[in-house]
Motif scaffolding. Structure first.
Motif, short mmCIF file in Angstrom:
data_model
loop_
_atom_site.label_atom_id
_atom_site.label_comp_id
_atom_site.label_asym_id
_atom_site.label_seq_id
_atom_site.Cartn_x
_atom_site.Cartn_y
_atom_site.Cartn_z
N GLY A 1 -2.42 13.90 -10.71
CA GLY A 1 -1.13 13.64 -11.32
C GLY A 1 0.01 14.27 -10.53
O GLY A 1 -0.19 15.22 -9.77
N GLU A 2 1.22 13.78 -10.76
CA GLU A 2 2.38 14.26 -10.00
C GLU A 2 2.65 15.75 -10.21
O GLU A 2 2.96 16.47 -9.25
N GLU A 3 2.52 16.21 -11.43
CA GLU A 3 2.79 17.64 -11.68
C GLU A 3 1.80 18.52 -10.92
O GLU A 3 2.17 19.55 -10.36
N ASP A 4 0.54 18.09 -10.89
CA ASP A 4 -0.47 18.88 -10.16
C ASP A 4 -0.25 18.80 -8.66
O ASP A 4 -0.50 19.78 -7.94
N ILE A 5 0.21 17.66 -8.18
CA ILE A 5 0.50 17.53 -6.74
C ILE A 5 1.58 18.53 -6.33
O ILE A 5 1.44 19.24 -5.33
N ALA B 1 -1.57 18.10 -0.68
CA ALA B 1 -1.56 18.80 -1.97
C ALA B 1 -2.28 17.97 -3.02
O ALA B 1 -2.97 18.51 -3.90
N ALA B 2 -2.13 16.65 -2.96
CA ALA B 2 -2.84 15.76 -3.89
C ALA B 2 -4.34 15.91 -3.72
O ALA B 2 -5.10 15.89 -4.70
N THR B 3 -4.79 16.05 -2.48
CA THR B 3 -6.22 16.22 -2.22
C THR B 3 -6.74 17.49 -2.86
O THR B 3 -7.81 17.50 -3.49
N VAL B 4 -5.98 18.57 -2.73
CA VAL B 4 -6.38 19.84 -3.34
C VAL B 4 -6.40 19.70 -4.86
O VAL B 4 -7.34 20.15 -5.53
N ALA B 5 -5.37 19.06 -5.41
CA ALA B 5 -5.28 18.91 -6.86
C ALA B 5 -6.47 18.12 -7.40
O ALA B 5 -7.11 18.52 -8.39
N GLY B 6 -6.79 16.99 -6.77
CA GLY B 6 -7.91 16.18 -7.22
C GLY B 6 -9.24 16.88 -7.04
O GLY B 6 -10.12 16.81 -7.91
N ALA B 7 -9.39 17.55 -5.91
CA ALA B 7 -10.64 18.26 -5.62
C ALA B 7 -10.86 19.41 -6.60
O ALA B 7 -11.99 19.64 -7.07
N MET B 8 -9.80 20.13 -6.93
CA MET B 8 -9.92 21.24 -7.87
C MET B 8 -10.28 20.74 -9.26
O MET B 8 -11.11 21.35 -9.96
N ALA B 9 -9.67 19.64 -9.69
CA ALA B 9 -10.00 19.09 -11.01
C ALA B 9 -11.48 18.69 -11.06
O ALA B 9 -12.18 18.94 -12.05
N TRP B 10 -11.96 18.09 -9.96
CA TRP B 10 -13.38 17.71 -9.90
C TRP B 10 -14.26 18.95 -9.92
O TRP B 10 -15.25 19.01 -10.66
#
Length: 373
Positions: free
Chosen positions: A318-322, A341-350
């Motif tokens: 999501g944009e806020e997490d990015i 940053a989007a990659t980190v956000a998505g990877a961390m959520a996973w």
């Protein structure tokens, strides 16, 4: 090495074509891959006279052999920085430490060496910025004329950089898809299309990303690899590299592969969770991660196929997490584009959702300087 006299092969019908042909797709309309390579990775695959991407040229078509020295700017073999976030052991592959400040130099160096070998004197390409920078830089270095088409709203810094490489910049009214359509029109009129999406020689460069990680980690890979996905140039290169490592016995299993998309432009994510075999276009709602804002990825079906073959998954950020993870990266000394940053956000959520305890590697794809407006 045997099997390096490669050719283009249609992913759909299997028809083959010479690498020198100014062709971006098969006569049946299918997309092209590189065929004829015996690229099982081994210790003898490594070239000690090169550092980075061309260290692995024995795993690439031999057409580049006569031109790689003129093309290379020592791209590749970027650092693997440790980053601890939320208890997750993250290794950041610092691919913005490249000649044009993005990972796209991996593919552009190989593609343009092959273009030079084919005797092409001028190319056209479409880009949201980073790939255009890379193609323009290597075209200039090799004395090849270059026109880059970019959508309106592209970062001015990226446009200025393309122009600095003596390339012609054409700003296309509309979005990323309109820009691709304009480039395709030129390609269909006979112009050589040095596309990071259509031309499979580009993926011969991006596959080196995973070879380097394998070397840097002492002959092994992390338990998980996360990559940002728009057109899939890194994901498809990663797939090629992993297959090569597995075929040569360098790895005994595939790491978990996590493809990350921005939630506001996530066609691959929607197709994957829906169990689809093809990717339907979506509306790009606008995202800070402009590098992966691809509403209709040309190789969508191929990406789904690759992910399922590897046992991977797709997540969205999501944009806020990015924005939040972009700030956290900066506070850790890493100034990266929002796409990273989007990659980190998505990877961390996973990782948090899965209770992941191993090592996870991901790329810092572009410098934050490129996204400043």
């Amino acid at each position: 090495m045997a099997g390096r006299e490669a050719f283009f092969v249609c992913h759909s019908c299997g028809a083959s074509f010479g690498l020198a042909e100014a062709r971006h797709r098969c006569t049946c309309g299918g997309l092209l891959d590189v065929g004829g390579l015996d690229d099982a990775f081994s210790a003898t695959s490594l070239c000690d006279d090169a550092h980075g991407v061309f260290r692995y040229r024995r795993l690439m078509p031999d057409v580049i052999d006569g031109h790689w020295r003129n093309a290379t700017m020592a791209e590749g073999m970027t650092g693997l920085a440790e980053l601890g976030l939320g208890g997750v052991d993250i290794r950041c592959k610092m691919d913005y430490a490249m000649p044009t400040l993005s990972f796209k130099d991996r593919g552009a160096a190989v593609l343009m060496a092959a273009v030079k070998a084919s005797g092409v004197v001028s190319v056209v390409q479409d880009s949201s910025g980073n790939a255009g920078n890379s193609i323009a830089a290597y075209a200039s270095r090799l004395g090849i004329g270059c026109e880059i088409l970019v959508p309106e709203g592209t970062s001015p810094n990226k446009i200025s950089q393309i122009k600095a490489y003596n390339a012609t910049v054409t700003i296309v009214r509309g979005n990323r898809e309109d820009t691709a359509a304009a480039a395709l029109k030129q390609a269909e009129a006979g112009r050589y299309y040095a596309s990071h999406v259509y031309n499979p020689m580009f993926y011969q460069g991006t596959k080196t990303y995973v070879y380097e990680i394998w070397e840097q980690m002492g002959g092994r890979l992390p338990e998980a690899l996360a990559v940002p996905v728009g057109n899939g140039t890194l994901l498809l290169g990663l797939h090629l590299g992993l297959k090569s490592l597995f075929a040569g016995g360098a790895i005994g299993r595939m790491p978990m592969v996590i493809a990350v998309q921005a939630a506001r432009c996530a066609p691959l994510y929607r197709a994957f969770i829906g169990g689809k075999r093809t990717v339907a276009p979506v509306v790009n709602e606008g995202t800070a991660a402009e590098g992966i804002a691809i509403a209709a990825p040309v190789r969508g079906a191929q990406m789904l196929e690759a992910l399922r073959e590897m046992g991977g998954t797709v997540v969205e950020a999501g944009e806020e997490d990015i924005i939040r993870y972009g700030t956290l990266l900066s506070k850790s000394g890493i100034f990266a584009e929002p796409t990273s940053a989007a990659t980190v956000a998505g990877a961390m959520a996973w990782a948090v959702g899965e209770g992941f305890k191993g090592t996870l590697a991901l790329p810092m794809c572009g410098s934050g300087l490129k996204s400043l407006h």
